[in-house]
Scaffold this active site. Structure first.
Site: not given
Ligand SMILES: Nc1ncnc2c1ncn2[C@@H]1O[C@H](COP(=O)(O)OP(=O)(O)O)[C@@H](O)[C@H]1O
Ligand SMILES: [Mg+2]
Lengths: 80, 235, 721, 80
Positions: C47, C90, C236, C529, C88, C264, C44
């Site tokens: 890459y 998830h 989370q 991504n 992205e 971030d 992740h």
């Protein structure tokens, strides 16, 4: 520190969409339930050990902030 | 001569429509200013708008924490003094929590967030929100909320129905029915005002309907009403 | 009795990777160091299986300001305006807990945008699920949509669209991709490089808890199996309110020129942010974990370094500005804590309780990550698939067929989804969800940005190269019909297990197809991504690349085409080449025949870009309705115009197949009678007329408009209850 | 009909943004509180009078629908 549990429920007769939706879902799943009502719990630690004064303080918190007296009832349990 | 038309657009942590409301006010000729919720003096302003958003994340109850923001004492003072005060969406919820408007807003009947245009019928023109409109006008305005379901105990509701209801959800022809009720609000209530008509709140977003390019201009009449209410004439 | 596997194996590292760490350090790693390498070298974050191939994408154009590699790609819109775009996935977190998984996905993608200095102005959500007749799939869809709504609406960023597909292949591995767009003025651009010895690292935002420890490596870099339940504590909880304050605080920091660099905290939390900042700036950093605000006080160094607690940013600030930054944090009611100092040299040194718990070359965490050229092999099964085309009947009731297709949840009205999302905030939305691309204005200018997300896993499964190219063209057409020309692409490559040669082959072929299409269109890829290991119990998902296309209109058309502007009497035109044989991967073959087979038609790099150009030109020429034709064929495209405009249509065709075939380069134009389209470069023919109470295909059947509209509107709601 | 109260709380270690925000508001109002945690109450009527079987049924409802076992714990009180 004293642990307190505040339970807040919608006043009788006012709409409770979560309760209604959950009841429908439970019936759909085959559970035989009557009324279903939603509420919330707020668990608090209060920095005081005297039960009476803890209760008084939490009552004040409920009246001012935690519950909306227009639409909600609350109850307070002092746990420890 | 007319001076003023200064509008305080209150910014709570978590507000998000404040810039949109300020943009709309400017477009309609008022002079908006973003005011942080810790401010305690609004005496320079001719009107106050509490914009939409999620003040304090809508945690606990929508509007519950925001009503204790320092600025709210001042908002209450101005409301009592007859200054135009408007709550849009989250702002309406805050005004209810603060007791400046009766009742409360709870989760939508279908427990889903609703973002789509709805039709509103003007029920009363006795408010800073509707004074330029005509009773029976039907407006098409975006609704955008999860907790837009208006509730009030029976006596409060009865009282409110004596002229306090300014907007109801209707169909395009203005007929008020359950089918036209998007969120379960009692009596299809979309917007209300206090007895003096200077404090008003509504769930839909008139500032989202002020330009043709955005799909509707029906929100103008409501915000123009508000702007017109701001006029303060000095010697 | 079984012996426990060595620590690095438990953390998902191979023996060879462990040996490489020992080589770099010249010693055995300490526990915290091992944890850092394991996450930073996970698929992740590093890459490692894909990097070798991603270089194929064309990434250059004069308007590219920041290409792939940074948090988001950035392009120049002229007059000092820039746009930032990022996508992205998830996927695994959303399978474990759909609501929070999707919600935190939105939070993460927004941070990538405002890390660049941009204000996030819109989100998109390309998603995939198993069929809705299964209760668990409904639960997942409901949870994901509510999660996106919850976070996006509350954080105050409108969600302007997305896309959705259903297949059994996604039942045990749903896909949740999120894309975000931001805009900024040139001078606000910030990059994630720490520089300047003595500068200070400030952690902003939420407290650090035990959230998602090892989440990135475990959830996104391994396949799922029976034991996945044990990974659950790594869920989370998203807090859009904290994020909203963080956005406003960071934007104010930039405005006041208070940050040197910013990063971030996403996967691998503090270890990733500090090492990347240091490595990007060619410096080192000393970090003291005792200064990190914690949610639980007994956390060890590895846990703090690895925590994926949401809503945190690391700002690099000059010493003189520290007080002002901390005051600003206080104003916005977020934590601000000085946790480190930039040092010369390249060492990342981490301390806790007065002891050094990690001391590694910062760059080694990112730059020395392993690089794999995994074996790739074309699956033989593909030959059988291609040799098994759709068996087409001689004639067909297109009306009745259309009804069946409209009832499919991937074809039916998507408003059940997008009406749960605020799609109007900021007063920019000119074309809202429910059309092809969405269109946003940039206030104070005449410029507009159009965006579309597109993917088609089934098509890419049947031919990844052609499929990859086709979704790029489809996305280009989707923005073109709003009058915007294709300007930049981000991609999200959702694939199965890369350790299987056929998955690697799909991956490489897809990149080839997408790249060729981007080149033909002159559109640079500015970011992307990769999500591998989308496999559960050995079953891989369809290879599912998703394209996010940014279109740019300068100026926007005076009157933007919309699907609801058709009126009785208007003419319906089909622009672009016919391809009546293209049935592989069509809605018809999927919904009606339940058939996966044959080979999708290839794109045509000569005519494809011309068709896109024509769409842009017609949008500016005042055509009231433009609509691209996708795998549902002309029949579905016409029907969508009918539903939105509340008006029937009559469409004639000699061959029913032209109504239901796909074909990559086609769109519809609806114009007032006699309107001169002036299309000369590509084929154009009139196929019908708007009006009446039916969707009428002449001798191929018809269906009442109201019935069809009802079926279409209810396709998702009737299943979701 | 038996009255049952289901109390649902977030699992330990997961963050509780709502609790954090409410704690802050209470502190701002001058109340000295420690941790604040939110939960939900669901009051149900179940059409059955045998306590054991009521409990079994409600446990099933919690597992299937009422609670989210990934992030929540629940407890069941049979009230009458
Ligand atoms: N998951 C989703 N979230 C939000 N909007 C969606 C989603 N799926 C589809 N939509 C919206 O529905 C409309 C139609 O989607 P789609 O058929 O995928 O478009 P197209 O085929 O033109 O690419 C678009 O406006 C799209 O943004
Ligand atoms: Mg399209």
């Amino acid at each position: 520190m004293t642990q307190v549990r505040v339970s807040i429920t919608r006043k009788d007769g006012l709409s409770d969409p979560e309760g209604v939706a959950t009841r429908r879902a439970l019936l759909d799943l085959g559970y035989d339930v009557g009324e279903v009502h939603f509420g919330r719990i707020i668990n608090l630690e209060v920095d005081d050990t005297d039960e009476a004064s803890v209760r008084a303080a939490v009552t004040a918190m409920c009246e001012r902030l935690l519950a909306n007296p227009v639409i909600e009832d609350y109850s307070i349990e002092v746990l420890s | 001569m007319t001076i003023g038309r200064r509008v305080a657009v209150i910014v709570f942590p978590g507000s998000n429509c404040e810039r949109d409301v300020a943009y709309a006010m400017q477009l309609l000729g008022a002079d908006p200013e973003l005011v942080w919720h810790r401010e305690t003096d609004l005496s320079e302003f001719d009107g106050v708008i509490l914009p939409g958003g999620f003040a304090h994340g809508d945690y606990l109850r929508t509007g519950a924490i925001a009503r204790f923001s320092p600025v709210m004492t001042e908002v209450e003072r101005l409301a009592d003094a007859g200054t135009p005060v408007l709550g849009i969406c989250n702002g309406f919820q805050i005004l209810c929590e603060a007791g400046l408007l009766p009742g409360a807003l709870v989760a939508n009947r279908d427990l889903k967030f609703i973002c789509r245009p709805v039709h509103l019928r003007v029920e009363s023109t006795d408010s800073v929100l509707t004074r330029a409109a005509t009773v029976g006008d039907v407006l098409r305005i975006p609704l955008n909320s999860f907790e837009g379901n208006y509730v009030a105990p029976a006596p409060v509701l009865d009282d409110l129905e004596n002229g306090g209801v300014v907007l109801r959800y209707s169909d395009a022809d203005g007929s008020v029915s359950d089918a036209a009720n998007p969120n379960g609000s009692l009596n299809n209530i979309a917007g209300i005002a206090n007895g003096g008509g200077n404090v008003a709140g509504l769930m839909p977003h008139p500032e989202r309907a002020i330009e043709t390019v955005l799909g509707s201009t029906d929100g103008r009449i409501l915000l123009e009403s508000f702007v017109a209410s701001l006029d303060r004439v000095t010697a | 009795m079984t012996t426990e596997a060595p620590a690095h194996i438990q953390l998902g590292m191979t023996d060879a990777e462990y040996d490489a760490v020992v080589d770099i350090l010249g010693r055995e790693p300490r526990p915290a160091e091992l944890a850092m390498y394991s996450v930073m070298w996970s698929e992740h974050c590093s890459y490692k299986s894909s990097r070798a191939w991603l270089g194929r994408f064309p990434t250059e154009a004069p308007w590219v300001v920041v290409g792939p590699g940074e948090n988001a790609g950035v392009v120049d819109l002229g007059d000092g305006w820039l746009a930032a775009l990022r996508i992205e996935s998830h996927n695994h977190p959303s399978f474990v807990e759909p609501f929070q998984g999707a919600a935190t996905g939105v939070g993460g993608i927004l941070r990538d945008i405002f890390t660049m200095g941009a204000r996030p102005i819109a989100v998109w959500d390309p998603i995939r699920f198993g069929p809705l007749d299964d209760a668990h799939n409904r639960y997942l869809l409901d949870g994901v949509v509510s999660g996106i709504a919850h976070y996006g609406n509350a954080v105050g960023v409108p969600t302007l669209g997305g896309e959705i597909e259903f297949s059994e292949r996604y039942s045990a591995n749903p896909l949740v991709n999120v894309m975000a767009l931001g805009i900024l003025k040139q001078e606000q651009l910030v990059l994630s490089a720490a520089s300047g010895e003595g500068n200070v690292a400030i952690l902003l935002g939420a407290s650090t808890g035990r959230d998602g420890i090892g989440g990135a490596s475990i959830l996104a870099s391994a396949s799922f199996d029976e034991s996945s339940g044990a990974k659950r504590p790594s869920v989370q909880i998203g807090d859009p309110f904290e994020e909203k304050k963080l956005i406003e605080a960071c934007l104010e920091l930039y405005e006041r020129g208070l940050v040197v660099g910013i990063q971030d905290l996403g996967a691998a939390g503090i270890s990733c942010a500090t090492s990347e900042c240091a490595a990007n700036g060619g410096v080192g950093m000393v970090v003291d974990l005792d200064d990190v605000p914690l949610r639980e006080d007994d956390m060890n160094a590895g846990e703090i370094l690895m925590s994926e607690s949401q809503e945190r940013m690391l700002a690099i600030v000059e010493p003189d500005d520290v007080d002002e930054v901390l005051e600003l944090a206080e104003k916005w009611e977020i934590n601000g804590a000085v946790i480190g100092t930039v040092t010369a040299g390249g060492t990342l040194e981490v301390r806790q309780h007065g002891e050094v718990v990690a001391e590694v070359p910062a760059a080694s965490l990112s730059e020395d990550a392993p690089l794999y050229r995994r074996p790739a092999e074309r699956p033989e099964a593909l030959d059988r698939l291609w040799a098994d085309p759709v068996d087409l009947p001689a004639g067909l009731d297109v009306g009745e067929t259309l009804l069946r297709m409209l009832d499919d949840p991937a074809v039916g009205d998507r408003s059940w989804i997008y009406q749960q999302y605020d799609h109007q905030l900021f007063l920019n939305t000119v074309i809202e969800p429910g059309h092809d691309g969405s269109l946003l204005r940039i206030k104070g200018t005449t410029k507009g940005l159009a965006v579309s997300t597109d993917g088609n896993g089934r098509l890419c499964f049947m031919d990844p190269r052609r499929g990859g190219a086709r979704i790029v063209y489809e996305s280009a057409l989707n923005v073109a019909v709003t009058g915007a020309r294709p300007f930049a692409v981000v991609d999200n490559l959702n694939f199965g297990n890369p350790e299987k040669p056929e998955i690697m082959w799909q991956f490489i072929e897809t990149i080839e197809g997408m790249s060729a299409a981007c080149e033909a269109l002159g559109v640079p890829v500015i970011g992307g991504n990769v999500s591998f290991y989308n496999e559960t119990d050995g079953v891989d998902i369809f290879p599912t690349p998703v394209v996010g296309m940014l279109g740019f209109a300068d100026p926007m058309p005076g009157h933007v085409p919309r699907l609801d502007q058709a009126e009785p009497g208007m003419e319906v035109w089909l622009i672009g080449p016919e391809d009546p044989t293209d049935f592989a991967g069509t809605t018809y073959s999927r919904v009606v025949l339940d058939h996966v087979g044959g080979r999708p038609s290839d794109v045509d790099h000569t005519i494809g870009p011309k068709v896109v150009d024509e769409a842009v030109r017609l949008a500016h020429a005042g055509v009231p309705v433009l609509h691209d034709i996708s795998v549902g064929g002309a029949a579905v495209a016409v029907a969508e115009i009918c539903f939105r405009s509340g008006c029937g249509a009559r469409v004639d065709s000699d061959d029913w197949r032209t109504l239901l075939s796909a074909g990559p380069h086609r769109f519809l134009a609806v114009v007032p009678p006699g309107f001169d389209l002036e299309v000369t470069d590509v084929p154009a023919r009139r196929i019908g007329t708007m009006g009446g109470n039916h969707i009428d295909f002449g001798r191929h059947g018809r269906v009442p408009l109201s019935l069809a509209a009802d079926v279409w509107r209810n396709a998702i709601p009737r299943r979701m209850g």
